[in-house]
Design an enzyme around this catalytic site. Structure first.
Site, short mmCIF file in Angstrom:
data_model
loop_
_atom_site.label_atom_id
_atom_site.label_comp_id
_atom_site.label_asym_id
_atom_site.label_seq_id
_atom_site.Cartn_x
_atom_site.Cartn_y
_atom_site.Cartn_z
CB CYS A 175 -0.95 0.00 1.19
SG CYS A 175 -0.14 -0.19 2.80
CG HIS A 434 -3.86 0.43 5.05
ND1 HIS A 434 -3.39 -0.24 3.95
CD2 HIS A 434 -5.06 0.96 4.68
CE1 HIS A 434 -4.27 -0.13 2.96
NE2 HIS A 434 -5.27 0.60 3.37
#
Length: 631
Positions: A175, A434
């Protein structure tokens, strides 16, 4: 041309001395109605290209033989054959690129731009490949779980219409590569259409006349027309986003593009995108980049020195970036564009891998490299001299898209103005594990109002006289000094009240300014209310999560949430906010509620709100449906 092309040329020459046989053709399928598989289509096209190339070589050589017995050539009458009209001598020392039509020449007729891709691509030296692999994954043997995460993530848009503007993340870890590219994709979808000449045009979000279907508090199930884009628009935005990232990493002078060493990708661009992707996925089955040797065999690269050439290369190489190796190809490209030595010089600790163990998360250096072109590990502005020859490196310059992090709300870091106030209202949002995206439709969300600017000037003058180290008070004598400089004209009664003791507290001064007319340097206007700024932002999380659909069928898709943001003036005291909440009905009695008086919706909270407040202090947020997730 390579050795294989030389061998084919020799065979064609020998065959030209014999009677030319009929050219081979691909065998027709027994059942024409049966759909041809991607692999079969690729093999058929290869056969036809070889046959066509052999025919052209034989024709060229025979034409040269005939030319030797002729005294002159009518170039005007030979326009039907470029090879006959412009004969080229074949001899030792001749530039191979000037020889007869090769297999690559024939392939380029079907696939414009292919010759530039294959003709320029080179193999990484084994020492460079091993160093690159070590920089990314470390010296120790990387776990199969981490490799699986990074070897199964490409740049693919969501097939769901509501989230079609976003790239889907299938695995954890990459990510940190996807999010910066996603942010730039939004730049080119919403704000900027930039052609290769550098001219900018307004994007979709800049057109205020576009209709919208979004109502108050709407969630992603209801579409906004500004958030729906065609396949061509998304593809172009992706090409430009990757191009901008690599060009910036190369110092705006060059870029290096990593590509897969799988010729099937480049053979037939007329194949459907799905068939291309299936063929690439088949070729990558069982591939695991667990060593520099594997990287050396799988990856090739090419250098480009103009942005237009870079866009052309990326357009041709998109099947590779869509493939399971796409995220790694982008990371390799950025590192090679920056230069491995420069990347190591950017870092505070170059011995640590860029993909952090044990979970395989992208490091801040990767995110910063893609955002600003430097693989620095920190998010503050500039460099920080620690003394003793130690210097911590931060963001060196302003950026196109920014970065906010939950860690700042926990007082674990401080994001500088370069990342906090980017050119476009798009931010990568970082949590502990994340990265997601926050964006707005209008750049005005970053502008300060006249009220905010006036308030900031007063506060700066106040803080300059604050000798308490940030305690929020100054002496009465200091107040008398700053009032003329700020053109503030309090009445004598107000001054006596403020200076009734030896110190003046910011809260008391601020309250007095709210009651003083603007013409006298105060903050009061005809509305006599707190000038809250109201605007909408959107949060996109590319991690694919299972959601129910019609007919009790579940599928995976990213999430997109609209968030209504309300921001009070920056230096508004907490007590004033509490009084405003009471005045608005926030503590209405049950009797008032039963009487039918309207009650404002309470502010909602989630970790994303803490990130938003690092950019807009004490913002309150509202959304419909589930809370936006940053994990």
């Amino acid at each position: 041309m390579g050795e294989h092309d030389d061998e084919e040329l020799q065979r064609a020459f020998r065959m030209s001395l014999q009677s030319a046989p009929d050219a081979k053709r691909s065998k027709p399928r027994d059942n024409p109605g049966t759909a041809e598989s991607p692999e079969a289509s690729v093999r058929r096209i290869q056969r036809e290209l070889r046959a066509a190339a052999a025919e052209q070589r034989r024709g060229a050589l025979l034409g040269l033989t005939n030319l030797s017995s002729s005294q002159s050539v009518d170039t005007k009458g030979a326009s039907t054959s470029s090879l006959a009209s412009e004969p080229r001598t074949i001899c030792k020392g001749t530039n191979r690129s000037e020889g007869p039509v090769s297999l690559r020449d024939a392939a380029e007729k079907m696939n414009p731009g292919k010759r530039r891709v294959e003709g320029n691509r080179q193999q990484l030296p084994i020492t460079v490949a091993e160093r690159l692999h070590t920089m990314v994954f470390g010296v120790q043997q990387v776990s199969r779980e981490v490799l699986a995460q990074w070897c199964h993530q490409g740049f693919r848009f969501s097939p769901d219409q509501d989230t079609s503007l976003g790239l889907v993340q299938r695995e954890g870890g990459p990510c940190g590569v996807l999010a910066p590219i996603q942010a730039l994709v939004l730049k080119y979808l919403l704000f900027v259409f930039e052609d290769d000449t550098g001219s900018d045009q307004k994007g979709k979000a800049a057109d205020a006349s576009l209709p919208t279907k979004v109502g108050k508090g709407v969630h992603s199930e209801v579409l906004d027309s500004k958030l729906v884009f065609s396949h061509a628009q998304r593809t172009r935005a992706l090409v430009y986003a990757i191009g901008e990232t690599l060009w910036r990493a190369g110092g705006s002078k060059k870029a290096t593009v990593a590509m897969l060493n799988i010729p099937a990708i480049y053979i037939d661009r007329n194949l459907k995108e799905e068939d291309q992707d299936e063929a690439v996925a088949k070729a990558l089955e069982g591939v695991c980049l667990d060593s520099g040797k594997e990287l050396h065999g799988l990856v090739r690269f090419c250098d480009v020195t103009s942005i237009s050439s870079l866009h052309q290369q990326l357009q041709n190489l998109l099947p590779g970036f869509r493939s399971p190796m796409g995220a790694l190809l982008l990371l390799f490209s950025a590192l090679l564009s920056r230069g491995l030595d420069a990347v190591q010089a950017d870092r505070d600790d170059p011995d640590q891998p860029l993909v952090t163990p044990p979970f395989g998360h992208a490091s801040q250096e990767i995110v910063n490299l893609l955002l600003c072109g430097h693989a620095v590990p920190n998010v503050f502005d500039g460099n920080m001299d620690m003394g003793g020859g130690m210097c911590l490196k931060g963001i060196p310059t302003s950026v196109e898209v920014g970065f906010l992090t939950l860690l700042e709300s926990l007082n674990l870091c401080k994001v500088g103005q370069h990342l906090k106030c980017p050119k476009w209202p798009i931010w990568v949002i970082g949590s502990e594990s994340h990265y997601s995206i926050l964006f707005a439709f209008t750049p005005t969300v970053q502008e300060e109002s006249e009220f905010d600017n006036r308030e900031m000037l007063v506060r700066q003058a106040f803080d300059a006289q604050d000798q308490s180290g940030g305690g929020g008070f100054i002496t009465a004598e200091a107040l008398q000094q700053i009032l003329p400089d700020l053109n503030i004209e309090f009445s004598q009664d107000v001054l006596n009240t403020l200076c009734s003791s030896d110190i003046v507290v910011w809260n008391d001064l601020w309250q007095a300014l709210l009651q003083l007319d603007k013409r006298k340097g105060g903050l009061k206007d005809s509305c006599n209310t707190l000038r809250r700024r109201q605007f909408d932002v959107y949060h996109f999380n590319g991690i694919a999560k299972t959601v129910p659909t019609i007919g009790n069928v579940s599928h995976q898709r990213p999430s997109l949430t609209k968030i209504e943001v309300s921001v009070p003036p920056k230096w508004t005291p907490d007590v004033v906010l509490a009084e405003e909440f009471k005045a608005s009905g926030g503590d209405m009695s049950q009797e008032a509620s039963d009487s039918g008086a309207s009650r404002p919706e309470p502010a909602q909270h989630a970790p994303l709100v803490d990130c938003i407040r690092t950019r807009w202090q004490r913002a309150t947020c509202h959304w419909a449906g589930d809370a936006p997730s940053i994990v």
